[in-house]
Design a protein around this motif. Structure first.
Motif, PDB file in Angstrom:
ATOM      1  N   UNK A  83       0.874  -1.227  -0.015  1.00 36.66           N
ATOM      2  CA  UNK A  83       0.166   0.070   0.037  1.00 36.66           C
ATOM      3  C   UNK A  83       1.123   1.150  -0.105  1.00 36.66           C
ATOM      4  N   UNK A  84       2.060   1.065   0.561  1.00 28.90           N
ATOM      5  CA  UNK A  84       3.154   2.284   0.400  1.00 28.90           C
ATOM      6  C   UNK A  84       3.518   2.666  -0.615  1.00 28.90           C
ATOM      7  N   UNK A  85       3.702   1.923  -1.739  1.00 26.26           N
ATOM      8  CA  UNK A  85       4.459   2.016  -2.881  1.00 26.26           C
ATOM      9  C   UNK A  85       3.209   2.061  -3.990  1.00 26.26           C
ATOM     10  N   UNK A  86       2.343   2.169  -3.736  1.00 24.90           N
ATOM     11  CA  UNK A  86       1.348   2.414  -4.947  1.00 24.90           C
ATOM     12  C   UNK A  86       1.653   3.241  -5.885  1.00 24.90           C
ATOM     13  N   UNK A  87       2.363   4.523  -5.683  1.00 22.32           N
ATOM     14  CA  UNK A  87       2.804   5.427  -6.458  1.00 22.32           C
ATOM     15  C   UNK A  87       4.165   5.780  -6.271  1.00 22.32           C
ATOM     16  N   UNK A  88       5.021   4.797  -5.941  1.00 17.65           N
ATOM     17  CA  UNK A  88       6.204   5.160  -5.656  1.00 17.65           C
ATOM     18  C   UNK A  88       7.146   5.508  -6.684  1.00 17.65           C
ATOM     19  N   UNK A  89       6.945   5.271  -7.991  1.00 14.51           N
ATOM     20  CA  UNK A  89       7.901   5.743  -9.013  1.00 14.51           C
ATOM     21  C   UNK A  89       7.456   7.154  -9.308  1.00 14.51           C
ATOM     22  N   UNK A  90       6.079   7.350  -8.993  1.00 18.04           N
ATOM     23  CA  UNK A  90       5.895   8.776  -9.264  1.00 18.04           C
ATOM     24  C   UNK A  90       6.158   9.652  -8.250  1.00 18.04           C
ATOM     25  N   UNK A  91       6.395   9.265  -7.047  1.00 19.99           N
ATOM     26  CA  UNK A  91       6.707  10.014  -5.958  1.00 19.99           C
ATOM     27  C   UNK A  91       8.248  10.329  -6.171  1.00 19.99           C
ATOM     28  N   UNK A  92       9.166   9.352  -6.729  1.00 21.33           N
ATOM     29  CA  UNK A  92      10.371   9.464  -6.705  1.00 21.33           C
ATOM     30  C   UNK A  92      10.830  10.586  -7.943  1.00 21.33           C
ATOM     31  N   UNK A  93       9.757  10.561  -8.925  1.00 21.21           N
ATOM     32  CA  UNK A  93      10.176  11.654  -9.894  1.00 21.21           C
ATOM     33  C   UNK A  93       9.912  12.958  -9.466  1.00 21.21           C
ATOM     34  N   UNK A  94       8.737  13.122  -8.662  1.00 25.19           N
ATOM     35  CA  UNK A  94       8.383  14.354  -8.068  1.00 25.19           C
ATOM     36  C   UNK A  94       9.614  14.807  -7.221  1.00 25.19           C
ATOM     37  N   UNK A  95      10.114  13.920  -6.465  1.00 28.18           N
ATOM     38  CA  UNK A  95      11.051  14.462  -5.425  1.00 28.18           C
ATOM     39  C   UNK A  95      12.357  14.821  -6.035  1.00 28.18           C
ATOM     40  N   UNK A  96      12.800  15.877  -6.471  1.00 25.93           N
ATOM     41  CA  UNK A  96      13.764  16.364  -6.940  1.00 25.93           C
ATOM     42  C   UNK A  96      14.987  17.160  -6.232  1.00 25.93           C
ATOM     43  N   UNK A  97      14.429  17.424  -4.851  1.00 25.92           N
ATOM     44  CA  UNK A  97      15.308  18.010  -4.035  1.00 25.92           C
ATOM     45  C   UNK A  97      16.605  17.060  -3.777  1.00 25.92           C
ATOM     46  N   UNK A  98      17.749  17.962  -3.321  1.00 21.37           N
ATOM     47  CA  UNK A  98      18.929  17.371  -3.689  1.00 21.37           C
ATOM     48  C   UNK A  98      18.950  16.409  -2.342  1.00 21.37           C
ATOM     49  N   UNK A  99      18.489  16.686  -1.343  1.00 18.91           N
ATOM     50  CA  UNK A  99      18.626  15.688  -0.096  1.00 18.91           C
ATOM     51  C   UNK A  99      18.107  14.511  -0.418  1.00 18.91           C
ATOM     52  N   UNK A 100      16.838  14.412  -1.087  1.00 23.23           N
ATOM     53  CA  UNK A 100      16.229  13.160  -1.299  1.00 23.23           C
ATOM     54  C   UNK A 100      16.909  12.366  -2.117  1.00 23.23           C
TER      55      UNK A 100
END
Length: 374
Positions: free
Chosen positions: A16-33
């Motif tokens: 349930x926590x990774x339903x949109x994981x790839x989309x989340x990874x694409x959105x999180x462009x900050x350098x710390x992430x």
């Protein structure tokens, strides 16, 4: 005081926590992430037991989500262990693995050889994206048995959730099917997504793929007959549009591209399928499993035999089928469906051919019998 968290989740929570994981990874462009993501990925791929994250700009509470994103993006990493992985507020991460590192290296080497072998076996240099998707889907279905007994007993081993388990042992549950599809499609250069949601009220996983500029859904798990049937592939959930899929699947649809094309809707009536030349021979799920033939582009659909035939095999000049319109008795006919006549008076299932012999199982006695073909 340095805080720590024990990163441990069960499959039902993880899915349930990774339903949109790839989309989340694409959105999180900050350098710390990105720094945390890359540090952890490098550690996983090099089997390191420690990693770091920039604690001044990134909370230790967010690291678990980064781990989920990495595992969603990289299904080849089957050996990471959530349990006993420790995340400290000072920027340190202690990584735990499921197996000794020496064993992991051997397993990864075996997995890579299998990936290369499967792609070499199933995909040709001039294949279209459609050809690649179908070849990978068919390989998975034909070479995998759903881990039904363990699923019913609540004893599914970890391997059944992974591409490694599917490719090495030939056994998996939905997560293993979908992750293997994702992994092989990635290596074949096909844009795709791993989708997690629910179906029939329980956690389930499948894939989205892009073919000829359009997006479709593929559920390889539900295209694999249970109990397992050798040489049988269903296409009911192959390259379907979102409207069709949402009849019995639930997911966060808004997180993914629109999938409205019905170009391949004709596949949904292909139940049991045999291929020969430019044709599909199949039991038509929309016509009581009666035997049909269709060109591979979906044209030229013809009913060959007006009888229910959920089990059948074909040779260069004959069709052998279980006639469920007449007791499940074994019949034979020409490839054009002509001159159908009975061979036995036994309810015959699970047909297959080996070395000029036709094998079938007696439904009543569960005994396998063979007959020599003419």
């Amino acid at each position: 005081m340095v805080k720590k968290t024990l990163y441990s989740v069960c499959f039902a929570f993880l899915i349930l926590t990774i339903i949109s994981s790839s989309a989340l990874a694409a959105e999180k462009k900050d350098s710390a992430y990105q720094e945390t993501y890359q540090n952890l990925l490098n550690s996983f791929k090099n089997y390191q037991t420690a990693a770091t994250f920039p604690s001044q700009s990134f909370s230790y509470k967010e690291v678990g989500e980064v781990i989920n994103d990495i595992l969603a993006d990289h299904p080849e990493i089957f050996y990471f262990q959530h349990k006993n992985t420790l995340i400290y507020s000072n920027g340190k991460i202690k990584i735990s693995y499921k197996y000794p590192i020496s064993q992991i290296k051997t397993m990864v080497s075996k997995q890579e050889k299998l990936i290369n072998s499967i792609l070499k076996e199933t995909i040709q240099p001039k294949d279209s994206d459609f050809d690649k998707v179908k070849a990978i889907h068919d390989y998975i279905v034909l070479n995998t048995a759903y881990d039904w007994t363990n699923y019913q007993n609540g004893t599914v081993p970890d391997s059944s959730y992974t591409p490694y388990g599917l490719m090495v042992d030939g056994i998996a549950v939905c997560e293993g099917y979908a992750k293997t599809m994702q992994l092989l499609l990635d290596r074949a250069g096909i844009e795709n997504e791993y989708i997690a949601g629910t179906a029939n009220g329980g956690p389930h996983a499948w894939n989205m793929v892009k073919v000829d500029h359009h997006y479709y859904y593929v559920d390889a798990t539900w295209n694999d007959p249970v109990p397992n049937q050798d040489d049988q592939v269903s296409y009911k959930y192959f390259l379907v549009d979102a409207k069709t899929l949402r009849k019995d699947h639930v997911w966060n649809e808004k997180q993914y591209p629109s999938a409205a094309s019905t170009k391949y809707a004709y596949f949904q009536e292909l139940q049991s399928v045999q291929e020969m030349g430019d044709y599909f021979y199949y039991s038509n799920s929309k016509d009581q499993d009666k035997l049909y033939r269709m060109k591979k582009d979906g044209t030229g659909k013809t009913k060959l035999i007006n009888a229910r035939a959920p089990y059948f095999v074909i040779t260069h000049n004959k069709i052998y089928f279980s006639n469920y319109s007449n007791g499940g008795y074994l019949y034979k006919a020409t490839l054009a469906g002509k001159h159908a006549k009975p061979i036995n008076k036994v309810h015959s299932i699970n047909l297959f051919i080996d070395q000029n012999k036709l094998y079938y199982t007696n439904k009543k006695t569960n005994k396998q019998t063979s007959i020599k073909m003419n």
